[in-house]
Design a protein around this motif. Structure first.
Motif, short mmCIF file in Angstrom:
data_model
loop_
_atom_site.label_atom_id
_atom_site.label_comp_id
_atom_site.label_asym_id
_atom_site.label_seq_id
_atom_site.Cartn_x
_atom_site.Cartn_y
_atom_site.Cartn_z
N VAL A 8 0.87 -1.19 0.00
CA VAL A 8 0.00 0.00 0.00
C VAL A 8 0.90 1.23 0.00
CG1 VAL A 8 -1.85 -1.18 1.27
CG2 VAL A 8 -0.13 0.17 2.52
N PRO A 9 0.36 2.41 -0.38
CA PRO A 9 1.14 3.65 -0.30
C PRO A 9 1.47 4.00 1.15
CG PRO A 9 -0.79 3.92 -1.70
CD PRO A 9 -0.96 2.62 -0.99
N VAL A 48 -10.68 0.73 -0.58
CA VAL A 48 -9.86 0.36 -1.75
C VAL A 48 -10.73 -0.34 -2.80
CG1 VAL A 48 -7.68 0.23 -0.48
CG2 VAL A 48 -9.13 -1.81 -0.64
N ASN A 49 -12.01 -0.02 -2.78
CA ASN A 49 -12.97 -0.61 -3.73
C ASN A 49 -13.03 -2.13 -3.66
OD1 ASN A 49 -13.72 1.94 -4.80
ND2 ASN A 49 -11.91 1.90 -6.15
N ASN A 50 -12.68 -2.67 -2.48
CA ASN A 50 -12.71 -4.12 -2.24
C ASN A 50 -11.84 -4.88 -3.26
OD1 ASN A 50 -15.70 -2.96 -1.61
ND2 ASN A 50 -15.06 -4.46 -0.05
N GLU A 51 -10.71 -4.27 -3.64
CA GLU A 51 -9.85 -4.86 -4.67
C GLU A 51 -8.40 -4.95 -4.21
OE1 GLU A 51 -12.19 -3.06 -8.63
OE2 GLU A 51 -10.25 -2.21 -7.96
N VAL A 52 -7.75 -6.00 -4.69
CA VAL A 52 -6.29 -6.11 -4.63
C VAL A 52 -5.81 -6.19 -6.08
CG1 VAL A 52 -4.28 -7.42 -3.87
CG2 VAL A 52 -6.33 -7.36 -2.45
N MET A 62 -1.32 -3.20 -14.00
CA MET A 62 -1.41 -3.07 -12.56
C MET A 62 -0.68 -1.81 -12.08
SD MET A 62 0.13 -5.54 -9.53
CE MET A 62 1.80 -4.85 -9.72
N LEU A 63 0.51 -1.58 -12.62
CA LEU A 63 1.30 -0.42 -12.20
C LEU A 63 0.68 0.89 -12.68
CD1 LEU A 63 4.89 -1.83 -12.79
CD2 LEU A 63 3.69 -1.56 -10.60
N ALA A 64 0.09 0.86 -13.86
CA ALA A 64 -0.58 2.07 -14.37
C ALA A 64 -1.77 2.44 -13.49
CB ALA A 64 -1.02 1.85 -15.81
N ALA A 65 -2.54 1.44 -13.09
CA ALA A 65 -3.69 1.69 -12.22
C ALA A 65 -3.23 2.20 -10.85
CB ALA A 65 -4.51 0.41 -12.07
N VAL A 110 -5.10 2.28 -2.08
CA VAL A 110 -4.98 1.21 -3.06
C VAL A 110 -4.16 0.08 -2.45
CG1 VAL A 110 -2.91 2.23 -4.13
CG2 VAL A 110 -4.33 0.62 -5.45
N VAL A 111 -4.51 -1.15 -2.79
CA VAL A 111 -3.73 -2.33 -2.40
C VAL A 111 -3.29 -3.02 -3.67
CG1 VAL A 111 -3.69 -4.49 -1.10
CG2 VAL A 111 -5.13 -2.60 -0.31
#
Length: 302
Positions: free
Chosen positions: A134-135, A154-158, A192-195, A206-207
């Motif tokens: 995470v940040p 985190v919008n329930n997302e990894v 993934m990195l762009a998001a 974000v996770v």
């Protein structure tokens, strides 16, 4: 009569001297030819070597470095770009000779499957940490368990890489163990990195799936979460060089070199960052070689 005898003696001496000179020249030419043949045979005895090369950023620098060094040792070196399963199939059939980026325990299933023909030759580096990241600005999230009750932030997302990569299979295990309301979203590493970058630009929670060595830790101010509840999942890894078992017999000098291979993880991460920033991979590899010649000499047994 005396003049005639003198003339005959002179002619005979000249013939003898010419014969000796021709013989010496012939022997010299023969020796040069044999030396040339021996040199040529020695060169011909070195087989063409093929490296497996996955699309991961961690595979590029060590493969480029090893390739340059082996070419300097007189080998012809090729690369075969493919996913991990294809690389191991190639290793098992000796179509691929060397792979520089085998992760343990994540990739154990491949080595177990092909253990009759493929083996670990050396260890590049240990303590390759990986897991959920995470940040840094998510100050209250430091362990995976800290995500409980905050999943909607985190919008329930990894965010993760390709589902086919064995490493990400531990993410659902951790989610289940901590009873988190999170879903793993798989995509390419680049996606993934762009998001992640978009989220961090806006300082949104974000996770993501993170691992070292990788430029993400230089590019983003992120941290890997600890995992106190199930340390056997999402733990540290060791990264090895693997090769077909015939390599030691077919290319003993190359085998000795890679059997002594090692590289600091910080050096690798620095090179990955340079390449991600647009520098030429071969030039980055050559710079590392120029700065580590003593280490390379030891790898080569010199």
């Amino acid at each position: 009569m005396k003049k005639m005898l003198f003339l005959l003696a002179a002619i005979l001496l000249a013939v003898v001297m010419y014969g000796c000179t021709s013989s010496n020249e012939s022997e010299g030419a023969s020796d040069d030819s044999e030396a040339s043949n021996e040199s040529g045979d020695s060169q011909a005895e070195k087989p063409t070597l093929t490296f497996g090369k996955t699309p991961w950023t961690s595979t590029v620098p060590p493969t480029e470095i090893a390739k340059i060094i082996l070419e300097d040792m007189g080998y012809t070196v090729n690369e075969k770009e493919a996913n991990l399963g294809v690389v191991f199939t190639g290793l098992s059939e000796n179509d691929v000779n060397i792979f520089m980026d085998y992760w343990e325990p994540q990739h154990e299933q491949y080595l177990e499957k092909y253990s009759d023909s493929v083996k670990i030759v050396s260890t590049s580096y240990g303590d390759a940490d990986w897991g959920m990241a995470v940040p840094e600005y998510m100050e209250d999230i430091n362990d995976v368990g800290d995500l409980k009750g905050k999943e909607d932030s985190v919008n329930n997302e990894v965010l993760a890489i390709e589902e086919s990569d064995p490493a990400v299979k531990d993410i659902p295990k951790a989610v289940d163990a901590y009873n988190l309301d999170l879903e793993m979203i798989n995509s390419s590493e680049a996606a993934m990195l762009a998001a992640t970058e978009e989220k961090i630009k806006n300082e949104e929670p974000v996770v993501l799936f993170g691992w070292r060595p990788h430029s993400m830790f230089n590019k983003f101010d992120i941290k890997l979460l600890t995992n106190e509840k199930i340390p056997e999942v999402l733990g540290s890894s060791a990264v090895h060089v693997v090769a077909n078992k015939e390599l030691e017999k077919e290319a003993p000098e190359a085998y000795e070199f890679i059997s002594n291979w090692s590289m600091p993880i910080d050096d690798l991460e620095e090179m990955i960052t340079k390449i991600d920033n647009g520098e030429n991979p071969e030039e980055v590899a050559q710079t590392w070689i120029d700065n580590n010649q003593d280490k390379i000499d030891k790898m080569k047994g010199e």
